[in-house]
Motif scaffolding. Structure first.
Motif, PDB file in Angstrom:
ATOM      1  N   THR A   1       1.007  -1.135   0.001  1.00 44.67           N
ATOM      2  CA  THR A   1      -0.309   0.022  -0.067  1.00 44.67           C
ATOM      3  C   THR A   1       0.907   1.273   0.015  1.00 44.67           C
ATOM      4  O   THR A   1       1.873   1.244   0.985  1.00 44.67           O
ATOM      5  CB  THR A   1      -0.881  -0.092   1.270  1.00 44.67           C
ATOM      6  OG1 THR A   1      -1.648  -1.136   1.308  1.00 44.67           O
ATOM      7  CG2 THR A   1      -1.757   0.998   1.321  1.00 44.67           C
TER       8      THR A   1
ATOM      9  N   ARG B   1      -1.254  -1.389  -4.096  1.00 44.46           N
ATOM     10  CA  ARG B   1      -2.638  -0.754  -3.964  1.00 44.46           C
ATOM     11  C   ARG B   1      -2.658   0.453  -3.450  1.00 44.46           C
ATOM     12  O   ARG B   1      -1.845   0.846  -2.493  1.00 44.46           O
ATOM     13  CB  ARG B   1      -3.452  -1.784  -2.796  1.00 44.46           C
ATOM     14  CG  ARG B   1      -3.852  -3.040  -3.590  1.00 44.46           C
ATOM     15  CD  ARG B   1      -4.816  -3.674  -2.768  1.00 44.46           C
ATOM     16  NE  ARG B   1      -4.665  -5.266  -2.928  1.00 44.46           N
ATOM     17  CZ  ARG B   1      -5.431  -5.853  -3.669  1.00 44.46           C
ATOM     18  NH1 ARG B   1      -6.377  -5.039  -4.727  1.00 44.46           N
ATOM     19  NH2 ARG B   1      -5.446  -7.178  -3.901  1.00 44.46           N
TER      20      ARG B   1
ATOM     21  N   PRO C   1      -6.379   1.166   0.514  1.00 42.41           N
ATOM     22  CA  PRO C   1      -6.694  -0.259   1.073  1.00 42.41           C
ATOM     23  C   PRO C   1      -7.811  -0.926   0.243  1.00 42.41           C
ATOM     24  O   PRO C   1      -8.944  -0.414   0.278  1.00 42.41           O
ATOM     25  CB  PRO C   1      -7.105   0.017   2.546  1.00 42.41           C
ATOM     26  CG  PRO C   1      -6.208   1.095   2.653  1.00 42.41           C
ATOM     27  CD  PRO C   1      -6.247   2.031   1.422  1.00 42.41           C
ATOM     28  N   GLY C   2      -7.565  -2.162  -0.096  1.00 46.53           N
ATOM     29  CA  GLY C   2      -8.867  -2.853  -1.039  1.00 46.53           C
ATOM     30  C   GLY C   2      -8.894  -2.422  -2.122  1.00 46.53           C
ATOM     31  O   GLY C   2      -9.730  -2.693  -2.820  1.00 46.53           O
TER      32      GLY C   2
END
Length: 74
Positions: free
Chosen positions: A8, A48, A51-52
């Motif tokens: 991330t 990424r 997040p997600g």
């Protein structure tokens, strides 16, 4: 199924734009599945940006992978 090792990183890329999986696949001239496999196996670094969020790839990392895959002259 193993998921890609993902970092991330919210900082902008110092080496150019982030590419999506389809864009990375086009640049490498492989399928999107292959891009995910390269990331999962640690051959290509994936990020990424949130997040997600979806995977993103640095242009410099893709270019380095292309250079490393070139056959060497005898």
């Amino acid at each position: 199924m193993n998921t890609p090792t993902v970092h991330t990183d919210t900082a902008p890329s110092p080496v150019g734009p982030w590419l999506t999986t389809p864009e990375a696949a086009e640049r490498l001239r492989v399928s999107r599945w292959t891009v995910h496999e390269l990331a999962r196996r640690g051959r290509l670094q994936a990020f990424r940006l949130s997040p997600g969020g979806p995977l993103r790839f640095k242009v410099a990392d893709l270019d380095a992978l292309l250079v490393s895959a070139r056959p060497t002259p005898d």
